[in-house]
Design a protein around this motif. Sequence first.
Motif, PDB file in Angstrom:
ATOM      1  N   VAL A  14      -5.480  41.419 -23.921  1.00 42.24           N
ATOM      2  CA  VAL A  14      -6.375  42.532 -23.610  1.00 42.24           C
ATOM      3  C   VAL A  14      -5.662  43.804 -24.081  1.00 42.24           C
ATOM      4  CG1 VAL A  14      -7.504  43.868 -21.803  1.00 42.24           C
ATOM      5  CG2 VAL A  14      -7.419  41.361 -21.642  1.00 42.24           C
ATOM      6  N   TYR A  15      -6.351  44.560 -24.895  1.00 44.54           N
ATOM      7  CA  TYR A  15      -5.797  45.806 -25.418  1.00 44.54           C
ATOM      8  C   TYR A  15      -6.434  46.982 -24.680  1.00 44.54           C
ATOM      9  CZ  TYR A  15      -3.442  43.317 -29.160  1.00 44.54           C
ATOM     10  OH  TYR A  15      -2.599  42.486 -29.862  1.00 44.54           O
ATOM     11  N   TYR A  16      -5.573  47.822 -24.119  1.00 43.10           N
ATOM     12  CA  TYR A  16      -6.029  49.025 -23.415  1.00 43.10           C
ATOM     13  C   TYR A  16      -5.624  50.262 -24.213  1.00 43.10           C
ATOM     14  CZ  TYR A  16      -6.251  46.123 -19.130  1.00 43.10           C
ATOM     15  OH  TYR A  16      -6.533  45.160 -18.176  1.00 43.10           O
ATOM     16  N   CYS A  17      -6.523  51.222 -24.322  1.00 42.51           N
ATOM     17  CA  CYS A  17      -6.076  52.528 -24.771  1.00 42.51           C
ATOM     18  C   CYS A  17      -5.797  53.376 -23.533  1.00 42.51           C
ATOM     19  CB  CYS A  17      -7.069  53.192 -25.713  1.00 42.51           C
ATOM     20  SG  CYS A  17      -8.731  53.508 -25.084  1.00 42.51           S
ATOM     21  N   ALA A  18      -4.932  54.364 -23.688  1.00 39.22           N
ATOM     22  CA  ALA A  18      -4.469  55.115 -22.527  1.00 39.22           C
ATOM     23  C   ALA A  18      -4.214  56.573 -22.871  1.00 39.22           C
ATOM     24  CB  ALA A  18      -3.178  54.493 -21.984  1.00 39.22           C
ATOM     25  N   GLY A  19      -4.433  57.415 -21.898  1.00 35.00           N
ATOM     26  CA  GLY A  19      -4.032  58.812 -21.960  1.00 35.00           C
ATOM     27  C   GLY A  19      -2.771  58.957 -21.127  1.00 35.00           C
ATOM     28  N   ILE A  20      -1.665  59.217 -21.779  1.00 40.19           N
ATOM     29  CA  ILE A  20      -0.357  59.229 -21.121  1.00 40.19           C
ATOM     30  C   ILE A  20       0.021  60.682 -20.830  1.00 40.19           C
ATOM     31  CG2 ILE A  20       2.076  58.604 -21.358  1.00 40.19           C
ATOM     32  CD1 ILE A  20       1.058  56.545 -23.541  1.00 40.19           C
TER      33      ILE A  20
ATOM     34  N   THR B  31      -2.537  61.504 -13.428  1.00 39.32           N
ATOM     35  CA  THR B  31      -3.573  61.417 -14.465  1.00 39.32           C
ATOM     36  C   THR B  31      -3.120  60.552 -15.626  1.00 39.32           C
ATOM     37  OG1 THR B  31      -2.807  63.496 -15.452  1.00 39.32           O
ATOM     38  CG2 THR B  31      -4.597  63.612 -13.849  1.00 39.32           C
ATOM     39  N   PHE B  32      -2.759  59.334 -15.350  1.00 39.45           N
ATOM     40  CA  PHE B  32      -2.516  58.347 -16.396  1.00 39.45           C
ATOM     41  C   PHE B  32      -3.832  57.602 -16.544  1.00 39.45           C
ATOM     42  CE2 PHE B  32       1.011  56.061 -18.614  1.00 39.45           C
ATOM     43  CZ  PHE B  32       0.253  55.062 -19.200  1.00 39.45           C
ATOM     44  N   TYR B  33      -4.508  57.806 -17.663  1.00 34.70           N
ATOM     45  CA  TYR B  33      -5.855  57.274 -17.835  1.00 34.70           C
ATOM     46  C   TYR B  33      -5.843  55.989 -18.645  1.00 34.70           C
ATOM     47  CZ  TYR B  33      -7.472  61.811 -16.161  1.00 34.70           C
ATOM     48  OH  TYR B  33      -7.698  62.919 -15.401  1.00 34.70           O
ATOM     49  N   TRP B  34      -6.719  55.059 -18.245  1.00 35.98           N
ATOM     50  CA  TRP B  34      -6.849  53.771 -18.915  1.00 35.98           C
ATOM     51  C   TRP B  34      -8.282  53.572 -19.400  1.00 35.98           C
ATOM     52  CZ3 TRP B  34      -2.853  49.852 -18.643  1.00 35.98           C
ATOM     53  CH2 TRP B  34      -1.735  50.222 -17.893  1.00 35.98           C
ATOM     54  N   GLY B  35      -8.419  52.950 -20.570  1.00 35.54           N
ATOM     55  CA  GLY B  35      -9.711  52.441 -20.960  1.00 35.54           C
ATOM     56  C   GLY B  35     -10.026  51.174 -20.177  1.00 35.54           C
ATOM     57  N   GLN B  36     -11.181  50.624 -20.409  1.00 34.57           N
ATOM     58  CA  GLN B  36     -11.602  49.414 -19.687  1.00 34.57           C
ATOM     59  C   GLN B  36     -10.915  48.152 -20.222  1.00 34.57           C
ATOM     60  OE1 GLN B  36     -13.621  49.075 -16.829  1.00 34.57           O
ATOM     61  NE2 GLN B  36     -12.925  51.191 -16.881  1.00 34.57           N
ATOM     62  N   GLY B  37     -10.352  48.252 -21.411  1.00 36.63           N
ATOM     63  CA  GLY B  37      -9.684  47.105 -22.003  1.00 36.63           C
ATOM     64  C   GLY B  37     -10.645  46.248 -22.806  1.00 36.63           C
ATOM     65  N   THR B  38     -10.135  45.673 -23.873  1.00 34.16           N
ATOM     66  CA  THR B  38     -10.934  44.771 -24.699  1.00 34.16           C
ATOM     67  C   THR B  38     -10.069  43.569 -25.079  1.00 34.16           C
ATOM     68  OG1 THR B  38     -12.353  44.601 -26.664  1.00 34.16           O
ATOM     69  CG2 THR B  38     -10.382  45.949 -26.890  1.00 34.16           C
ATOM     70  N   LEU B  39     -10.616  42.383 -24.884  1.00 34.10           N
ATOM     71  CA  LEU B  39      -9.890  41.166 -25.219  1.00 34.10           C
ATOM     72  C   LEU B  39      -9.995  40.904 -26.711  1.00 34.10           C
ATOM     73  CD1 LEU B  39      -8.367  38.544 -24.483  1.00 34.10           C
ATOM     74  CD2 LEU B  39     -10.607  37.490 -24.064  1.00 34.10           C
ATOM     75  N   VAL B  40      -8.870  40.763 -27.347  1.00 33.88           N
ATOM     76  CA  VAL B  40      -8.820  40.381 -28.750  1.00 33.88           C
ATOM     77  C   VAL B  40      -8.136  39.027 -28.844  1.00 33.88           C
ATOM     78  CG1 VAL B  40      -8.048  40.976 -31.053  1.00 33.88           C
ATOM     79  CG2 VAL B  40      -8.733  42.797 -29.478  1.00 33.88           C
ATOM     80  N   THR B  41      -8.855  38.086 -29.426  1.00 38.12           N
ATOM     81  CA  THR B  41      -8.339  36.731 -29.588  1.00 38.12           C
ATOM     82  C   THR B  41      -8.028  36.502 -31.054  1.00 38.12           C
ATOM     83  OG1 THR B  41      -9.688  35.946 -27.741  1.00 38.12           O
ATOM     84  CG2 THR B  41      -8.831  34.283 -29.252  1.00 38.12           C
ATOM     85  N   VAL B  42      -6.826  36.020 -31.329  1.00 44.33           N
ATOM     86  CA  VAL B  42      -6.448  35.681 -32.693  1.00 44.33           C
ATOM     87  C   VAL B  42      -6.660  34.184 -32.875  1.00 44.33           C
ATOM     88  CG1 VAL B  42      -4.617  35.645 -34.409  1.00 44.33           C
ATOM     89  CG2 VAL B  42      -4.784  37.550 -32.784  1.00 44.33           C
ATOM     90  N   SER B  43      -7.630  33.867 -33.695  1.00 46.58           N
ATOM     91  CA  SER B  43      -7.985  32.465 -33.871  1.00 46.58           C
ATOM     92  C   SER B  43      -8.771  32.314 -35.167  1.00 46.58           C
ATOM     93  CB  SER B  43      -8.835  31.978 -32.700  1.00 46.58           C
ATOM     94  OG  SER B  43      -9.332  30.680 -32.939  1.00 46.58           O
ATOM     95  N   SER B  44      -8.580  31.175 -35.813  1.00 46.11           N
ATOM     96  CA  SER B  44      -9.347  30.925 -37.026  1.00 46.11           C
ATOM     97  C   SER B  44     -10.699  30.284 -36.699  1.00 46.11           C
ATOM     98  CB  SER B  44      -8.546  30.017 -37.971  1.00 46.11           C
ATOM     99  OG  SER B  44      -8.143  28.846 -37.303  1.00 46.11           O
TER     100      SER B  44
END
Lengths: 123, 107
Positions: free
Chosen positions: A94-100, A110-123
């Motif tokens: 799960v990849y999160y973007c953040a405001g640090i 005020t450490f902000y987080w996105g909701q997160g997105t799952l990235v799967t590496v697969s063929s």
Amino acid sequence: QLQLQESGPGQVKPSETLSLICTVSGASISSSSYYWGWIRQPPGKGLEWIGNIYYIGDTHYKSSLKSRVSISIDASKNQFSLRLSSVTAADTAVYYCAGIPRPGIAAPGTFYWGQGTLVTVSS
Amino acid sequence: DIQMTQSPSSLSASVGDRVTITCQASHHVSNYLNWYQQKPGKVPKLLIFDASKLETGVPSRFSGSGSGTDFTFTINSLQPEDIATYFCQQYDDLPPTFGQGTKVGIK
């Protein structure tokens, strides 16, 4: 209230490049109070900082990923992005973007987080 | 990078018990220390910021203390809804770094 939202493909093939965008709302990405970063969490594991960028373009990357990672900023769209090349199954997370927050400059708590997105590496 | 050593890695306690988690930083981080709760599939939820300040809306049974390199997180009177993983995070210096997490369960 500052909000962040990740977008991008949920699946990437091995050896290809993972690309994600984070859209910032509620504040300008040109704010001097925050760094903009990416954090990931492999399934069942802890949190790993990937890197961050400051609004003037200064970047800082995790040393073990430095040869494969790039973070850039698009102030006109209030977005920043992540590119991670030559991915393997170990990059599945799960990849999160953040405001640090910059200590002593940004408002406390005020450490902000996105909701997160799952990235799967697969063929 | 500043290393955050969190312990224990897991614990089980009874409803109503006091639970304590510690976090030690490898370098001084002033009070730029957050504590989070994370439930499966969810975004980390900020509970404590600046080492000891309770985030708005968080129950008062959660508390934090410490400064410099040694920090403590406490749940007074553990509730069933507190089952989660808790972790500390420093942001005094880049990169922001995290403790390994403490998985809290109910006996």
